[in-house]
Design a protein around this motif. Structure first.
Motif, short mmCIF file in Angstrom:
data_model
loop_
_atom_site.label_atom_id
_atom_site.label_comp_id
_atom_site.label_asym_id
_atom_site.label_seq_id
_atom_site.Cartn_x
_atom_site.Cartn_y
_atom_site.Cartn_z
N ARG A 93 0.83 -1.21 0.00
CA ARG A 93 0.00 0.00 0.00
C ARG A 93 0.86 1.26 0.00
O ARG A 93 0.50 2.27 -0.61
N GLU A 94 2.02 1.20 0.68
CA GLU A 94 2.92 2.35 0.70
C GLU A 94 3.44 2.65 -0.70
O GLU A 94 3.54 3.82 -1.11
N GLY A 95 3.79 1.60 -1.46
CA GLY A 95 4.26 1.82 -2.83
C GLY A 95 3.21 2.46 -3.70
O GLY A 95 3.49 3.38 -4.47
N ILE A 96 1.96 2.00 -3.58
CA ILE A 96 0.86 2.60 -4.34
C ILE A 96 0.65 4.04 -3.91
O ILE A 96 0.43 4.93 -4.74
N SER A 97 0.76 4.30 -2.61
CA SER A 97 0.55 5.65 -2.09
C SER A 97 1.62 6.61 -2.61
O SER A 97 1.33 7.78 -2.90
N VAL A 98 2.85 6.14 -2.73
CA VAL A 98 3.93 7.00 -3.23
C VAL A 98 3.61 7.46 -4.65
O VAL A 98 3.73 8.65 -4.97
N VAL A 99 3.18 6.53 -5.50
CA VAL A 99 2.84 6.89 -6.88
C VAL A 99 1.65 7.84 -6.91
O VAL A 99 1.62 8.80 -7.69
N ARG A 100 0.68 7.61 -6.05
CA ARG A 100 -0.52 8.45 -6.03
C ARG A 100 -0.22 9.86 -5.56
O ARG A 100 -0.74 10.84 -6.10
N ARG A 101 0.65 10.00 -4.54
CA ARG A 101 0.91 11.31 -3.95
C ARG A 101 1.94 12.13 -4.71
O ARG A 101 1.89 13.35 -4.70
N HIS A 102 2.88 11.45 -5.36
CA HIS A 102 3.97 12.16 -6.00
C HIS A 102 3.51 12.68 -7.36
O HIS A 102 3.12 11.92 -8.24
N SER A 103 3.59 13.99 -7.56
CA SER A 103 3.04 14.61 -8.76
C SER A 103 3.64 14.03 -10.04
O SER A 103 2.92 13.67 -10.97
N VAL A 104 4.96 13.95 -10.11
CA VAL A 104 5.61 13.47 -11.33
C VAL A 104 5.27 12.01 -11.59
O VAL A 104 4.92 11.63 -12.71
N LEU A 105 5.36 11.17 -10.55
CA LEU A 105 5.04 9.76 -10.73
C LEU A 105 3.58 9.56 -11.12
O LEU A 105 3.26 8.72 -11.97
N ARG A 106 2.69 10.32 -10.51
CA ARG A 106 1.25 10.19 -10.80
C ARG A 106 0.95 10.54 -12.25
O ARG A 106 0.25 9.80 -12.95
N TRP A 107 1.49 11.66 -12.73
CA TRP A 107 1.21 12.07 -14.10
C TRP A 107 1.85 11.14 -15.12
O TRP A 107 1.24 10.81 -16.15
N CYS A 108 3.07 10.70 -14.85
CA CYS A 108 3.74 9.76 -15.77
C CYS A 108 2.97 8.45 -15.85
O CYS A 108 2.80 7.87 -16.95
N THR A 109 2.51 7.96 -14.71
CA THR A 109 1.77 6.70 -14.70
C THR A 109 0.43 6.84 -15.41
O THR A 109 0.03 5.96 -16.18
N THR A 110 -0.25 7.95 -15.18
CA THR A 110 -1.53 8.18 -15.87
C THR A 110 -1.34 8.20 -17.38
O THR A 110 -2.12 7.60 -18.13
N ALA A 111 -0.31 8.90 -17.83
CA ALA A 111 -0.03 8.96 -19.27
C ALA A 111 0.31 7.58 -19.82
O ALA A 111 -0.12 7.22 -20.92
N ALA A 112 1.10 6.80 -19.07
CA ALA A 112 1.48 5.47 -19.52
C ALA A 112 0.27 4.56 -19.63
O ALA A 112 0.14 3.79 -20.59
N VAL A 113 -0.62 4.62 -18.64
CA VAL A 113 -1.83 3.79 -18.67
C VAL A 113 -2.69 4.16 -19.88
O VAL A 113 -3.18 3.30 -20.62
N LEU A 114 -2.89 5.45 -20.10
CA LEU A 114 -3.70 5.90 -21.22
C LEU A 114 -3.07 5.50 -22.55
O LEU A 114 -3.75 5.02 -23.47
N ALA A 115 -1.76 5.69 -22.68
CA ALA A 115 -1.06 5.33 -23.92
C ALA A 115 -1.15 3.83 -24.17
O ALA A 115 -1.41 3.39 -25.31
N ASN A 116 -0.94 3.01 -23.12
CA ASN A 116 -1.00 1.56 -23.30
C ASN A 116 -2.41 1.09 -23.65
O ASN A 116 -2.59 0.15 -24.43
N LEU A 117 -3.40 1.74 -23.07
CA LEU A 117 -4.78 1.36 -23.34
C LEU A 117 -5.10 1.48 -24.83
O LEU A 117 -5.60 0.54 -25.46
#
Length: 447
Positions: A218-242
């Motif tokens: 849960r801590e690892g997921i929370s880090v990605v959710r709270r960190h602005s750069v990680l959150r935006w990069c992950t969102t873009a990656a999910v959308l691109a992969n979709l």
């Protein structure tokens, strides 16, 4: 270990060279297996279409099942032994196939088991090497290191299937799988020569007990959710992969049914796309240095949309259509290595060592889940909108990912190190009234 200067080649850095060699042998061997195992199933065991589908799914399923757990485990132990163990297990599992074939006891069930074991060990290896690399070289060289890793992967994806086809025609699929087993053993030998790394540790604070296993995930997921750069990069990656996966699910059908290409034309289109991926990987450092890391990410997300839009405009089988389709695939794929290298480098720079395994696993799990959903989306869109409509919708998805990044803090980031400032500021702003003791530890703290 040898500390490379800012201008020296990383290939003169012994530790990086060994890890690069290990990773390169692993990815090239994986491309051999990618072709050889399905052909073993079809040509030797006469697998049904359903069995072939199950075999393919078993290679990617382990990441969805075990990715988060493996990430948490890697933050609790040294990564080098994991790399060695994953390579050895993959080699032993693959060696069973040619042995069982010679003994005439090979079955499709055994192939299922081998595919699942190899896929599971690939989860361990991929996450471990991404977490181990930042311990070997200075953070200022991570972009360069990751781009060289990406070049190897892109070249393996271009040359591997062709080499596998030629070797299978010469030696047969089981013997090619044996060659892959040897490649994994050579990879393990290269890692054995690397320096041992310490178990990552986190300062739990006075009187605080270590987190439980599930709390660590849960801590690892929370880090990605709270960190602005990680959150935006992950969102873009999910959308691109979709949307990329939606496109891939109808890509060959579109080339054959809507355009009328044959196997030769399709080979040329795919080959141009592979060349684009290799060139993109070679240009990562130059593009990010010229534009800045954040703008380079936005451009990288924009190019797949442009390529899909161009592909959707191809109308009929002709020399002009072939050139346009090949150019479209080249444009669509040239930006993906730029995105991959940059976001991996961002993660490695801003994430403390004791969180890196979980953060890598969280991002990869979300991204791979999007690939599975994208395949289903492509089927739905292909049925309702037609093949050309699916290609055009995929183009819109690429533009949407670029648009999201354009309105994110990433647009202003020029260097990887700038992401640490974004992380610290965002964390501080999240609890403006907190005292120094109450504020959460910034994700961008030095490892």
């Amino acid at each position: 270990m040898t500390e490379p200067s800012e201008t020296s080649s990383l290939f003169r850095h012994r530790e990086f060279l060994l890890l690069w060699s290990s990773q390169s042998m692993s990815v090239f061997g994986a491309q051999l297996t990618y072709v050889a195992i399905p052909l073993t199933a079809v040509m030797i065991l006469h697998a049904t279409p359903m069995q072939s589908g199950i075999l393919g799914a078993l290679t990617t399923l382990p990441f969805l099942l075990f990715g988060l757990g493996v990430g948490a485990m890697l933050d609790r132990r040294a990564r080098r032994p994991v790399l060695i163990g994953a390579d050895v297990v993959r080699a032993l599992a693959l060696a069973w196939i040619p042995l069982a074939h010679v003994l005439d006891i090979l079955t499709i069930t055994q192939l299922f088991v081998v595919a699942f074991v190899v896929g599971t060990m690939s989860v361990f290896f991929d996450l471990a090497y991404q977490s181990y690399l930042p311990t070997l070289i200075p953070r200022a060289r991570l972009m360069q290191a990751n781009s060289k890793m990406q070049v190897s992967e892109s070249m393996a994806e271009v040359a591997g299937p062709g080499a596998a086809g030629a070797l299978i025609g010469l030696l047969g699929a089981p013997l090619v799988i044996a060659a892959d087993a040897v490649s994994y053993l050579l990879s393990a030998v290269a890692v054995l020569k690397l320096p041992a790394d310490a178990t990552p540790t986190a300062d739990q604070g006075q009187g605080k007990a270590p987190l439980s296993f599930w709390a660590s995930i849960r801590e690892g997921i929370s880090v990605v959710r709270r960190h602005s750069v990680l959150r935006w990069c992950t969102t873009a990656a999910v959308l691109a992969n979709l949307f990329e996966s939606a496109l891939l699910s109808v890509f060959f059908l579109f080339l054959v049914r809507d355009i009328g290409f044959g196997s030769t034309e399709i080979g040329l289109v795919v080959g141009f796309g592979g060349a684009g991926a290799v060139i993109g990987a070679l240009l990562v450092e130059r593009v990010t240095r010229l534009l800045g890391a954040g703008p380079a990410l936005i451009l990288a997300m924009l190019l797949p949309g442009v390529g899909c839009l161009l592909l959707g405009s191809v109308d009929a089988d002709s020399s002009w259509a072939l050139g346009l389709a090949a150019t479209a695939n080249f444009i669509a794929l040239i930006g993906l290595p730029v995105f991959n290298v940059t976001v991996i480098s961002f993660r490695q720079v801003v994430t403390p060592d004791h969180l890196l395994g979980r953060v890598n696993a969280t991002v990869r799990t979300f991204a791979w889940s999007a690939l599975s959903l994208g395949s289903l989306l492509g089927g739905v869109l292909g049925t309702s909108l037609g093949l050309r409509g699916t290609v055009l919708v995929s183009a819109c998805g690429g533009f949407l990912a670029a648009l999201l990044l354009l309105f994110s803090p990433l647009r202003a980031l020029r260097r990887l190190e700038d992401a640490e400032t974004v992380a610290t500021d965002s964390e501080a702003d999240r609890k403006p009234g907190a005292s120094a003791e109450e504020k959460p530890e910034p994700v961008g703290e030095a490892r």
